[in-house]
Design a protein around this motif. Structure first.
Motif, PDB file in Angstrom:
ATOM      1  N   ARG A   1       0.813  -1.217   0.000  1.00  0.00           N
ATOM      2  CA  ARG A   1       0.000   0.000   0.000  1.00  0.00           C
ATOM      3  C   ARG A   1       0.850   1.272   0.000  1.00  0.00           C
ATOM      4  N   HIS A   2       1.940   1.283   0.792  1.00  0.00           N
ATOM      5  CA  HIS A   2       2.671   2.543   0.976  1.00  0.00           C
ATOM      6  C   HIS A   2       4.188   2.409   0.879  1.00  0.00           C
ATOM      7  N   GLN A   3       4.693   1.194   0.592  1.00  0.00           N
ATOM      8  CA  GLN A   3       6.137   0.959   0.524  1.00  0.00           C
ATOM      9  C   GLN A   3       6.835   1.356   1.834  1.00  0.00           C
ATOM     10  N   GLN A   4       6.214   1.015   2.946  1.00  0.00           N
ATOM     11  CA  GLN A   4       6.768   1.341   4.263  1.00  0.00           C
ATOM     12  C   GLN A   4       6.662   0.131   5.205  1.00  0.00           C
ATOM     13  N   PRO A   5       7.253  -1.002   4.805  1.00  0.00           N
ATOM     14  CA  PRO A   5       7.120  -2.211   5.629  1.00  0.00           C
ATOM     15  C   PRO A   5       7.799  -2.104   6.982  1.00  0.00           C
ATOM     16  N   ALA A   6       8.801  -1.234   7.106  1.00  0.00           N
ATOM     17  CA  ALA A   6       9.535  -1.135   8.369  1.00  0.00           C
ATOM     18  C   ALA A   6       8.683  -0.570   9.498  1.00  0.00           C
ATOM     19  N   ILE A   7       7.503  -0.028   9.174  1.00  0.00           N
ATOM     20  CA  ILE A   7       6.573   0.370  10.236  1.00  0.00           C
ATOM     21  C   ILE A   7       6.262  -0.840  11.108  1.00  0.00           C
ATOM     22  N   VAL A   8       6.000  -1.971  10.460  1.00  0.00           N
ATOM     23  CA  VAL A   8       5.709  -3.211  11.186  1.00  0.00           C
ATOM     24  C   VAL A   8       6.965  -3.734  11.875  1.00  0.00           C
ATOM     25  N   ASP A   9       8.112  -3.619  11.210  1.00  0.00           N
ATOM     26  CA  ASP A   9       9.370  -4.134  11.766  1.00  0.00           C
ATOM     27  C   ASP A   9       9.729  -3.444  13.083  1.00  0.00           C
ATOM     28  N   LEU A  10       9.492  -2.139  13.170  1.00  0.00           N
ATOM     29  CA  LEU A  10       9.847  -1.416  14.400  1.00  0.00           C
ATOM     30  C   LEU A  10       8.929  -1.793  15.557  1.00  0.00           C
ATOM     31  N   GLY A  11       7.691  -2.189  15.249  1.00  0.00           N
ATOM     32  CA  GLY A  11       6.812  -2.652  16.314  1.00  0.00           C
ATOM     33  C   GLY A  11       7.251  -4.003  16.840  1.00  0.00           C
TER      34      GLY A  11
ATOM     35  N   GLU B   1      17.005  -1.151   4.088  1.00  0.00           N
ATOM     36  CA  GLU B   1      16.185  -1.373   2.894  1.00  0.00           C
ATOM     37  C   GLU B   1      15.066  -0.338   2.809  1.00  0.00           C
ATOM     38  N   GLN B   2      14.483  -0.002   3.952  1.00  0.00           N
ATOM     39  CA  GLN B   2      13.408   0.987   3.964  1.00  0.00           C
ATOM     40  C   GLN B   2      13.903   2.362   3.506  1.00  0.00           C
ATOM     41  N   ILE B   3      15.079   2.752   3.997  1.00  0.00           N
ATOM     42  CA  ILE B   3      15.644   4.065   3.638  1.00  0.00           C
ATOM     43  C   ILE B   3      15.956   4.123   2.139  1.00  0.00           C
ATOM     44  N   LYS B   4      16.412   2.994   1.576  1.00  0.00           N
ATOM     45  CA  LYS B   4      16.683   2.945   0.145  1.00  0.00           C
ATOM     46  C   LYS B   4      15.389   2.973  -0.665  1.00  0.00           C
ATOM     47  N   LYS B   5      14.350   2.336  -0.131  1.00  0.00           N
ATOM     48  CA  LYS B   5      13.085   2.233  -0.860  1.00  0.00           C
ATOM     49  C   LYS B   5      12.365   3.570  -0.921  1.00  0.00           C
ATOM     50  N   ARG B   6      12.302   4.277   0.217  1.00  0.00           N
ATOM     51  CA  ARG B   6      11.628   5.577   0.262  1.00  0.00           C
ATOM     52  C   ARG B   6      12.487   6.547   1.060  1.00  0.00           C
ATOM     53  N   LYS B   7      12.879   7.618   0.436  1.00  0.00           N
ATOM     54  CA  LYS B   7      13.753   8.599   1.079  1.00  0.00           C
ATOM     55  C   LYS B   7      13.043   9.256   2.259  1.00  0.00           C
TER      56      LYS B   7
ATOM     57  N   GLY C   1       3.360  25.705  19.766  1.00  0.00           N
ATOM     58  CA  GLY C   1       4.625  25.496  20.446  1.00  0.00           C
ATOM     59  C   GLY C   1       5.802  25.727  19.510  1.00  0.00           C
ATOM     60  N   LYS C   2       7.002  25.650  20.064  1.00  0.00           N
ATOM     61  CA  LYS C   2       8.206  25.870  19.267  1.00  0.00           C
ATOM     62  C   LYS C   2       8.319  24.815  18.178  1.00  0.00           C
ATOM     63  N   MET C   3       8.587  25.253  16.950  1.00  0.00           N
ATOM     64  CA  MET C   3       8.652  24.340  15.810  1.00  0.00           C
ATOM     65  C   MET C   3       9.947  23.528  15.839  1.00  0.00           C
ATOM     66  N   ARG C   4       9.836  22.248  15.519  1.00  0.00           N
ATOM     67  CA  ARG C   4      11.002  21.365  15.435  1.00  0.00           C
ATOM     68  C   ARG C   4      10.913  20.557  14.149  1.00  0.00           C
ATOM     69  N   THR C   5      12.073  20.242  13.588  1.00  0.00           N
ATOM     70  CA  THR C   5      12.132  19.509  12.325  1.00  0.00           C
ATOM     71  C   THR C   5      12.920  18.214  12.513  1.00  0.00           C
ATOM     72  N   TYR C   6      12.350  17.100  12.042  1.00  0.00           N
ATOM     73  CA  TYR C   6      13.033  15.806  12.082  1.00  0.00           C
ATOM     74  C   TYR C   6      12.848  15.123  10.732  1.00  0.00           C
ATOM     75  N   THR C   7      13.809  14.279  10.369  1.00  0.00           N
ATOM     76  CA  THR C   7      13.776  13.576   9.087  1.00  0.00           C
ATOM     77  C   THR C   7      13.068  12.240   9.295  1.00  0.00           C
ATOM     78  N   LEU C   8      11.769  12.218   9.081  1.00  0.00           N
ATOM     79  CA  LEU C   8      10.939  11.054   9.394  1.00  0.00           C
ATOM     80  C   LEU C   8      11.066   9.971   8.321  1.00  0.00           C
ATOM     81  N   LEU C   9      11.121   8.720   8.763  1.00  0.00           N
ATOM     82  CA  LEU C   9      11.181   7.598   7.836  1.00  0.00           C
ATOM     83  C   LEU C   9       9.826   7.310   7.200  1.00  0.00           C
ATOM     84  N   PHE C  10       8.750   7.684   7.890  1.00  0.00           N
ATOM     85  CA  PHE C  10       7.422   7.306   7.407  1.00  0.00           C
ATOM     86  C   PHE C  10       6.503   8.525   7.357  1.00  0.00           C
ATOM     87  N   VAL C  11       5.958   8.776   6.201  1.00  0.00           N
ATOM     88  CA  VAL C  11       4.952   9.827   6.047  1.00  0.00           C
ATOM     89  C   VAL C  11       3.817   9.283   5.195  1.00  0.00           C
TER      90      VAL C  11
END
Length: 421
Positions: A201-211, A281-287, A300-310
């Motif tokens: 569906r979203h090319q983000q299988p590592a969502i499941v892997d981290l759980g 593999e996830q990082i290579k599949k989707r930047k 609140g104060k704005m913060r920026t992070y490089t998220l693996l999943f959007v």
């Protein structure tokens, strides 16, 4: 004839004032001990309460439960998501009064309009209220949560001198027991099926892997960033430093914010080689994508992070937006539907905890990896997965009673028997 009792009290402003109450009966007889009917009985009761500093003025107890609960809610300090949960509990506590006929038909028993002084003397009202929650079809676990919130509010009322006792603590008032959780970890086949569905569906299988491989909560996975991975060295690890929350602003509009993980504490989880390969593999599949959000609250104060999943459009996932995908992944895995906890994303977290405990990992370490503040909770929840330690126990006793034989058997050379080469 009418009788009047007068007594002096100290008000909230520190000033002395006189209170009074009228009665139709003076009393004095052996059976005339009801302080709500007889003046002398009331005067004696009030004198004892004043002497023991347990007196509650009628004015203090005149406030309704809803009025006091609203004051408590206004002063209560908690994160926005917790306050939203409390508001849902309060809706069941207030329960708008209806006509007696409608109330009887619906099986409801509103208590929000009751005065605190009446509630303090009526545990039966609490029992009827709990029964009415059951009539609404609420689950035992949810009723327990609502009752715990009410008990907390009434504790403050007692401390503020508005009630003499908390009726929720009466022996006759019992909240339904939350059903015992039966933890059934997912199999590798189930995890694989779920990650394949999310990948499709979203090319983000590592969502499941981290759980399943790090025990992360759903909201923590959605806030997981590239800078949270330590790939190299002996201390390879995952840093769980934030989560994504969906909270309301003052106008009732929802906003996504970054916040600390549940419990307000960051934590570390060891990074296995297999999980590291899947993340690579996830990082290579989707930047990964840089996402800017306010910290902890809208505005609140704005913060920026490089998220693996959007999600679609580059916006972060949150529980409601991911729900459709997760339902499909759960069905593909063959996991049970909610309210069974094993069918929620939390089932992956249970899988991680159970495999770590079954492998013999220290329970204190597992608790820290999961972010549990009480290792005893971790032990109670996952202790049945611990490996059989009976042989270890037997060996410990043998070494105590027969240390010589234990040391001899440990140091004796392996001598081949006659005829062996």
């Amino acid at each position: 004839m009418r009788w009047q009792v007068r007594w002096d009290t100290i008000g909230a402003d520190g000033k002395r004032r006189q209170e009074k109450r009228n009665f139709e009966h003076r009393g004095g007889g052996r059976d005339e001990t009801d302080p709500d009917v007889y003046a002398e009985a009331f005067a004696a009761k009030t004198a004892v309460e004043l002497a023991e500093d347990t007196y509650i003025s009628r004015e203090a107890g005149e406030i309704t439960l809803e009025q006091f609960a609203k004051q408590w809610r206004r002063d209560h300090v908690a994160d926005p998501a917790s306050l939203e949960t409390i508001d849902k509990h309060l809706a069941h506590i207030y329960d708008v009064p209806r006509t007696e006929r409608t109330r009887r038909a619906e099986g409801t028993s509103p208590i929000g309009h009751r005065k605190l002084r009446d509630l303090a003397k009526s545990p039966s009202l609490m029992r009827r209220w709990i029964k009415s929650l059951e009539a609404k079809g609420l689950s035992p676990g949810y009723i327990h949560q609502i009752g715990t919130t009410l008990a907390s509010i009434l504790n403050v009322a007692v401390e503020d001198g508005r009630m003499l006792r908390n009726p929720m603590h009466a022996k006759s008032v019992k909240l339904p027991d939350a059903p015992e959780r039966i933890i059934v970890p997912w199999t590798l086949q189930m995890v694989t099926a779920a990650r394949d569905e999310v990948d499709r569906r979203h090319q983000q299988p590592a969502i499941v892997d981290l759980g399943a491989g790090a025990g992360m909560r759903e909201s923590e996975v959605f806030a997981f960033a590239l800078e949270d991975i330590v790939f190299l060295g002996a201390d390879r690890k995952i840093l769980v430093r934030r989560q994504i929350k969906r909270v309301k602003d003052d106008q009732g509009r929802y906003h996504l914010v970054y916040d600390l993980p549940k419990g307000g504490k960051e934590r570390e989880v060891p990074l296995s080689d297999a999980l590291a390969r899947r993340l690579t593999e996830q990082i290579k599949k989707r930047k990964p994508v840089e996402v800017k959000l306010p910290w902890q609250r809208p505005g609140g104060k704005m913060r920026t992070y490089t998220l693996l999943f959007v999600g679609p459009g580059g916006q972060p996932w949150y529980r409601q937006s991911f729900q459709h995908t997760w339902t499909a992944a759960r069905k593909a895995a063959g996991a049970p539907p909610p309210p069974d906890e094993n069918g929620r994303f939390h089932g992956l977290r249970h899988t991680f905890a159970s495999l770590e405990v079954a492998a013999g990992a220290d329970i204190l370490k597992v608790a820290a990896w999961l972010g549990h503040t009480d290792p005893g909770f971790t032990l109670r929840t996952y202790g049945h997965f611990m490996p059989d330690t009976r042989d270890i126990g037997r060996k410990a006793v043998d070494e105590f009673f027969e240390p010589e034989q234990s040391s001899e058997s440990a140091s004796a050379p392996d001598v081949p028997s006659e005829g062996e080469s």
